[in-house]
Design a protein around this motif. Structure first.
Motif, mmCIF file in Angstrom:
data_model
loop_
_atom_site.group_PDB
_atom_site.id
_atom_site.type_symbol
_atom_site.label_atom_id
_atom_site.label_comp_id
_atom_site.label_asym_id
_atom_site.label_seq_id
_atom_site.Cartn_x
_atom_site.Cartn_y
_atom_site.Cartn_z
ATOM 1 N N LEU A 1 0.831 -1.201 0.000
ATOM 2 C CA LEU A 1 0.000 0.000 0.000
ATOM 3 C C LEU A 1 0.867 1.252 0.000
ATOM 4 C CD1 LEU A 1 -2.743 1.419 0.249
ATOM 5 C CD2 LEU A 1 -2.550 1.153 2.733
ATOM 6 N N ILE A 2 1.892 1.268 0.844
ATOM 7 C CA ILE A 2 2.801 2.425 0.896
ATOM 8 C C ILE A 2 3.502 2.613 -0.442
ATOM 9 C CG2 ILE A 2 4.886 3.337 1.995
ATOM 10 C CD1 ILE A 2 4.037 1.839 4.543
ATOM 11 N N GLY B 1 5.022 9.818 -7.928
ATOM 12 C CA GLY B 1 6.245 9.809 -8.728
ATOM 13 C C GLY B 1 7.477 9.260 -8.041
ATOM 14 N N TYR B 2 7.315 8.664 -6.858
ATOM 15 C CA TYR B 2 8.465 8.089 -6.152
ATOM 16 C C TYR B 2 8.444 6.575 -6.338
ATOM 17 C CZ TYR B 2 8.631 12.638 -3.841
ATOM 18 O OH TYR B 2 8.692 13.982 -3.579
ATOM 19 N N GLN C 1 13.235 -1.666 -0.230
ATOM 20 C CA GLN C 1 13.677 -0.378 0.309
ATOM 21 C C GLN C 1 12.788 0.064 1.465
ATOM 22 O OE1 GLN C 1 13.559 1.630 -3.587
ATOM 23 N NE2 GLN C 1 15.692 2.256 -3.233
ATOM 24 N N LEU C 2 11.476 -0.089 1.297
ATOM 25 C CA LEU C 2 10.550 0.295 2.363
ATOM 26 C C LEU C 2 10.737 -0.583 3.588
ATOM 27 C CD1 LEU C 2 7.356 0.842 0.184
ATOM 28 C CD2 LEU C 2 8.761 2.611 1.239
ATOM 29 N N SER C 3 10.975 -1.863 3.389
ATOM 30 C CA SER C 3 11.166 -2.780 4.513
ATOM 31 C C SER C 3 12.429 -2.438 5.296
ATOM 32 C CB SER C 3 11.243 -4.221 4.009
ATOM 33 O OG SER C 3 10.043 -4.596 3.386
ATOM 34 N N VAL C 4 13.490 -2.104 4.570
ATOM 35 C CA VAL C 4 14.755 -1.751 5.246
ATOM 36 C C VAL C 4 14.568 -0.511 6.101
ATOM 37 C CG1 VAL C 4 17.096 -0.911 4.864
ATOM 38 C CG2 VAL C 4 16.243 -2.871 3.552
ATOM 39 N N TRP C 5 13.831 0.484 5.585
ATOM 40 C CA TRP C 5 13.624 1.703 6.364
ATOM 41 C C TRP C 5 12.610 1.525 7.485
ATOM 42 C CZ3 TRP C 5 16.659 5.679 6.713
ATOM 43 C CH2 TRP C 5 17.546 5.939 5.677
ATOM 44 N N ALA C 6 11.915 0.394 7.504
ATOM 45 C CA ALA C 6 11.010 0.102 8.621
ATOM 46 C C ALA C 6 11.759 -0.461 9.823
ATOM 47 C CB ALA C 6 9.936 -0.884 8.179
#
Length: 231
Positions: A176-177, A185-186, A192-197
């Motif tokens: 969803l994120i 546009g990102y 990448q999202l998991s690492v920053w979590a």
């Protein structure tokens, strides 16, 4: 005007919940109302219910799990959990819930979000064990303290799941994120999202872990309630 009649289903939900009726009956009545006012035949609405249930058969697993938990509780699961804690030396409420927080975050990070939860573990195991640990170190708990211990047990499960599941790349929240960022546009990958979590999960662990230990310490400082004969 007929388009607005479809929204009557929302009114059914509001009124039903306001009258504190059975949520399952309220939602079912709302769905039937919406379908009929939307132009579907009553038989078509019921068929849609059956088709959705048939396509999501895993929902029926609930009817297997709940009776098992009920039978275990009937034959002394909570009492046995309390006895285990009472026999452990050095066991405190804070340490116990801290270990459960680690377990919940790690398993959620691996995608095993259903191995624990309020119904599966908190009510039959974690809450009674936390209560027994608090009574072991503090003595008899007041009703307010008991409710706070039970609430902290449930909160530990929620924090562990909420901040642990985002580390797993294939969880719905990550997708969803990713979709929301893509609309602006990102282009980010789930990895990448998991690492920053991970930093967020670590912060959540230390913050909630500190709350657990401070709450445990505050229980020790609170005078145990006196028995009726001592007053």
């Amino acid at each position: 005007m007929s388009d607005y009649l479809v929204l009557t289903g929302i009114l059914v939900v509001v009124v039903g919940f306001a009258l504190r009726m059975n949520p399952l009956l309220v939602v079912t009545a709302s769905a039937i109302t919406t379908g009929v006012l939307g132009g579907l035949d009553f038989v078509e609405v019921i068929s849609a219910f059956g088709r959705a249930f048939n396509e999501n058969r895993y929902i029926s697993v609930v009817w297997i799990v709940l009776p098992v938990i009920g039978l275990l509780e009937r034959y002394g699961l909570q009492q046995r959990a309390r006895l285990v804690i009472e026999d452990l030396k050095g066991a405190t409420m804070g340490k116990l819930l801290l270990l459960y927080l680690i377990f919940r975050q790690v398993t959620a990070a691996l995608g095993l979000t259903s191995v624990a939860g309020p119904a599966q573990t908190v009510r039959p195991l974690v809450a009674p064990m936390a209560e027994a640990a608090a009574e072991k170190t503090h003595g008899e708990l007041s009703e307010d303290e008991r409710e706070r211990v039970l609430g902290m047990s449930a909160a530990t499960d929620n924090v562990g799941l909420f901040f642990g599941e985002d580390i797993f790349v294939a969880i719905a929240s990550i997708l969803l994120i990713q979709g929301i960022f893509a609309t602006y546009g990102y282009e980010l990958t789930p990895l990448q999202l998991s690492v920053w979590a991970i930093p967020t999960a670590i912060c959540a662990f230390f913050i909630h872990g500190s709350r657990l230990l401070l709450f445990d310490r505050s229980l020790r400082k609170t005078p145990a309630p006196k028995a009726e004969g001592e007053q």
